[in-house]
Enzyme design. Sequence first.
Site, PDB file in Angstrom:
ATOM      1  N   HIS A  36       0.669  -1.078  -0.025  1.00 27.54           N
ATOM      2  CA  HIS A  36       0.180  -0.132   0.091  1.00 27.54           C
ATOM      3  C   HIS A  36       0.966   1.210   0.026  1.00 27.54           C
ATOM      4  CE1 HIS A  36      -2.809  -3.032   2.002  1.00 27.54           C
ATOM      5  NE2 HIS A  36      -3.555  -2.470   0.991  1.00 27.54           N
ATOM      6  N   LYS A 148      -1.200  -7.288  -8.148  1.00 39.39           N
ATOM      7  CA  LYS A 148      -1.577  -8.441  -7.142  1.00 39.39           C
ATOM      8  C   LYS A 148      -2.936  -8.791  -7.265  1.00 39.39           C
ATOM      9  CE  LYS A 148      -2.408  -9.006  -3.126  1.00 39.39           C
ATOM     10  NZ  LYS A 148      -3.572  -9.994  -2.754  1.00 39.39           N
ATOM     11  N   ARG A 186      -3.928 -10.414   4.446  1.00 35.25           N
ATOM     12  CA  ARG A 186      -4.137 -11.733   5.080  1.00 35.25           C
ATOM     13  C   ARG A 186      -2.901 -12.641   5.309  1.00 35.25           C
ATOM     14  NH1 ARG A 186      -8.793 -10.582   1.367  1.00 35.25           N
ATOM     15  NH2 ARG A 186     -10.615 -10.998   2.523  1.00 35.25           N
TER      16      ARG A 186
END
Length: 285
Positions: A36, A148, A186
């Site tokens: 990010h 991704k 995750r």
Amino acid sequence: MKVARSVNEWRQIRNSLPPGSTVGFVPTMGALHAGHVSLVNRARQECDVVVSSVFVNPKQFGPNEDFDRYPRTFEEDCRILNDANADFVFCPPVEEMYPQRFITEISLKEIPQTKEALSRPGFFNGVATVVAKLFNIIQPSAAYFGQKDAMQCIVIRNLVADLNFPIDVRICDTVREDDGLAMSSRNRYLSPEERRVAAMFSAALFAGQEKALTHIKREDIITCVERMLVHPMIQIDYISLASLWTGQEISQVDLHEGALLSAAINIGKTRLIDNVILRSDLAKE
């Protein structure tokens, strides 16, 4: 860095920006990591103003998925965004994004037949709906997404083109851990042993990327990846060889036009996705 917690609060900020300011937007669901940050850095380089959103979108989760368990780390997210020199963060409550009488949803054609969509029914309609709302609220000049989430990138590019949003969509390279695992919110679900096994995932995809340089047929590339993912802790959801532009499955690779090799696997209770682009000039990237 300022925090806007409602649509009206953000619109007041947006209207106060100097005329002609370019606004770079990085939408997230929080639980931020270096991937990010790389998007924020790119926006910072290219735009006058950088805003990120933190919103865990319930419409992106199926009934048996991890909405309740999805990490919510807002204070840490704000620290990360501030350190990355973001100017604003937009964090609306669910009740404002989806009020009680909310009846509108974007319904996508063709995308529901792609492998990721078949594994997560309704997911991409939820993505398209929330991104369209965020684009209307933020009114950015450019929006930044990570490679991704390749199918999400395909959806958003089509969304912007089909609905005439005056926004440049910038797709940025996947950021990886030292052992190749694609960074993901995750990943923190993984136990130490699961985390070690997860490194096999990117290695398998990179092997498929290398295979495509000499074997362009679908079955050769898919089999290469499949064989490298044989492990008692890995359950393969799917392996996909698809068009870079539509996400639809293809029978062989044109290394000049390019293709998308992607997969989803489960390790324990954690679902991971990753992909590589197959193109002659991107081998081993």
